[in-house]
Scaffold this active site. Structure first.
Site, PDB file in Angstrom:
ATOM      1  CE  LYS A 211     -35.449   3.688  10.367  1.00 19.42           C
ATOM      2  NZ  LYS A 211     -34.661   3.033  11.382  1.00 19.42           N
TER       3      LYS A 211
ATOM      4  CG  ASP B 169     -43.957  24.577  11.444  1.00 20.52           C
ATOM      5  OD1 ASP B 169     -44.727  24.088  10.591  1.00 20.52           O
ATOM      6  OD2 ASP B 169     -44.358  25.129  12.477  1.00 20.52           O
TER       7      ASP B 169
ATOM      8  CG  HIS C  21     -33.717   1.301   7.523  1.00 27.43           C
ATOM      9  ND1 HIS C  21     -32.474   1.653   8.025  1.00 27.43           N
ATOM     10  CD2 HIS C  21     -34.271   0.480   8.443  1.00 27.43           C
ATOM     11  CE1 HIS C  21     -32.289   1.065   9.193  1.00 27.43           C
ATOM     12  NE2 HIS C  21     -33.360   0.347   9.477  1.00 27.43           N
TER      13      HIS C  21
END
Length: 553
Positions: free
Chosen positions: A219, A224, A217
């Protein structure tokens, strides 16, 4: 107060003697934060004694780590660095985003200019035209990196959940196969499979419901040395009309390195997507659902904790040489020596929660923050799915801070209008919300704990996190932002990551305050009349089933 403070001071001094034992140091740090609490404070954790705050007018004694215990006196939340690496940055490198469109356009722009790495961790990648735009951006950047006059070594690493990313004929895997086939040496796609979905359960549970057992889950979207932390997935609604939260950390190399290593670690214990749409285990790794579960979880714990420990050691060494040293150069001397990095006024702490691997850092930090919130402090807590763990509910009801909890109205719940059993999920959340509201009322705490429902025509709501305002302050000094929803799943089933941002910068505090206000302005206060509205009547079968299934959503 000198005597009660002696215990915490003693334990904190011990921390300095344990540079090679971060686990023990974290435990001692935790103990030091707990020492000196009154008997009433300890008892309040019991659900049977939630009336204690009403029966005693005295303010419970709190032993938040005071500035006097921190040699550099930077902020009161430095105890978090006993658990995780602490990254000091300038607030000028932190930007709060406000809309799905801004999030989407920023990601596309960052992919186009990435030269070294693109790292993306999400629950899944959707299959619509907007998601295809992202894939096309990745393909274009990889192509340019090969054809440039001075070719770059751009690498792309994508981490998704196996069950959610494999659902349906057209899915996340099929969206990414062309990249894998064209750039096999530069693209890695890892699919995390929970070790808890195995054997007969894996064979019997329907595809649409197998993700309830556990998910990847996290995110994180990284380009870079630039990082976006969010709760948003890579799907069209999250780019258009599904409200979430997003923070952009610019030119933060150490933070980018940490999250690259974290995604690599989870990727190493995940299944690797191949160009023919099959999956393989990394050489030498235990299979997540065919191999021994205990051995797999031990290996995963070691892999992830090694990342946390090594990053924490690096940051401690860096801080000893720069920000936290008694022999710190003056800013003028540092500038003369060529070090133009601004002094930090903001601190970032990555909080990881992976209960299947016995990693519960986020849970510890969140519980401590809720426990230590003193009278006069304000906590704005938001979740797209209101299903707090019992521990979090007890802390909200048992502490002295003011709480304003923002949640989705049924109409903006992501499951609203869904077919089949899933269509009843918004009603289950209404039932949970009503039970909590009734408990608030029974304790006479309506003035201190307030529920608010987000509503926006044509939108859904997925924002989660909290903002902490210290007593007497009109601006927040701390926020939590990332993937956790404060529910049972986030704590016990899924892999989660968020960051705590602590800042002394007034401009960043104003950004965070404005973010909070924009979300809460679209909400209405929950009262008893709220549950009498049409559409709020929960069917008996939903009420009966909710206690049985609430731990799965």
């Amino acid at each position: 107060m000198a005597a009660p403070a002696a215990g915490p001071v003693f334990w904190r001094r011990l921390l300095g003697l344990l540079p090679g034992r971060p686990g023990l140091a974290a435990l001692l740090g935790r103990l030091s934060d707990r020492l000196g609490r009154s008997r009433e404070r300890r008892r309040r954790r019991s659900p049977w004694l939630l009336l204690a705050p009403l029966l005693s007018p005295t303010v419970p004694q709190v032993t938040s780590p005071p500035c006097c215990l921190c040699p550099e006196g930077v902020h009161r939340f430095q105890w978090i660095r006993n658990l995780v690496p602490e990254f000091g940055v300038s607030s000028s490198h932190v930007r709060v985003l406000s809309s799905p469109a801004e999030f989407f356009e920023l990601m596309k722009g960052q992919i186009k200019i990435a030269k070294r790495r693109v790292v993306m961790a999400s629950l899944y990648l959707g299959t619509g035209p907007l998601e295809q735009e992202l894939v096309d951006c990745l393909e274009s950047s990889l192509e340019k990196s090969l054809q440039a006059k001075f070719p770059s070594d751009l690498k792309v690493s994508i981490l998704l959940d196996f069950t959610r990313g494999s659902r349906g004929r057209k899915n996340s895997r099929t969206m990414l196969l062309p990249l894998l086939q064209r750039f096999p040496e530069r693209v890695r796609v890892s699919l995390f499979h929970t070790p808890n979905l195995r054997g007969l359960l894996r064979l019997l549970i329907p595809e649409r419901f197998n993700e309830t057992i556990g998910l990847q889950h996290i995110k994180v979207y990284l380009f870079d040395n630039n990082v976006i932390l969010s709760g948003a997935n890579l799907s069209d609604s999250y780019f258009t009309n599904r409200q979430d939260r997003y923070v952009f950390l610019q030119d933060c190399a150490e933070i980018a390195d940490f999250f690259t290593e974290l995604v690599d670690a989870v990727g190493d214990v995940s299944l690797q997507l191949q160009g023919d749409d099959t999956v393989e285990v990394v050489d030498g790794m235990v299979h997540p659902y065919k191999g021994d579960r205990a051995a797999y979880c031990r290996a995963a714990n070691k892999r992830v904790m090694d990342v946390i420990h090594s990053a924490r050691a690096r940051q401690q060494m860096l801080h000893a040489q720069t920000f936290h040293s008694d022999s710190l150069l003056s800013q003028e001397e540092a500038a003369a020596a060529g070090d133009r990095r601004p002094a930090p006024d903001t601190w970032i702490y990555p909080l990881i929660q992976m209960k299947p691997f016995e990693i519960q850092i986020d849970e510890i930090v969140t519980e401590t923050l809720l426990t230590e919130a003193e009278r006069g402090a304000k906590v704005f807590l938001t979740t797209g799915y209101f299903n707090l763990t019992q521990a979090y509910m007890d802390l909200v009801l048992g502490t002295r801070a003011e709480y304003q909890i923002l949640l989705a109205s049924p109409e903006v719940n992501g499951f609203f209008g869904a077919k089949g059993v899933a269509g009843a999920i918004p009603a289950a959340y209404v039932h949970i919300e009503r039970q909590f509201y009734s408990e608030v009322c029974s304790l006479g705490q309506q003035d201190r704990v307030q529920l608010q429902e987000y509503w926006r025509r044509g939108w859904t709501f997925h924002a989660k996190g909290l903002w902490l305002y210290l007593a007497g302050s009109s601006l927040p000094c701390l926020t939590l932002i990332g993937s956790p929803n404060f529910g049972y799943r986030s704590v016990h089933r899924d892999l989660e990551a968020q960051i705590a941002i602590v800042t002394e910068s007034r401009s960043l505090q104003q950004q965070l305050h404005q973010e909070q206000e924009q979300l809460y302005l679209r909400s209405g206060v929950v009262t008893s009349a709220t549950f009498e509205q049409p559409g709020r009547q929960v069917k008996l079968w939903v009420k009966m089933v909710t206690p049985l299934i609430k731990n799965f959503f």
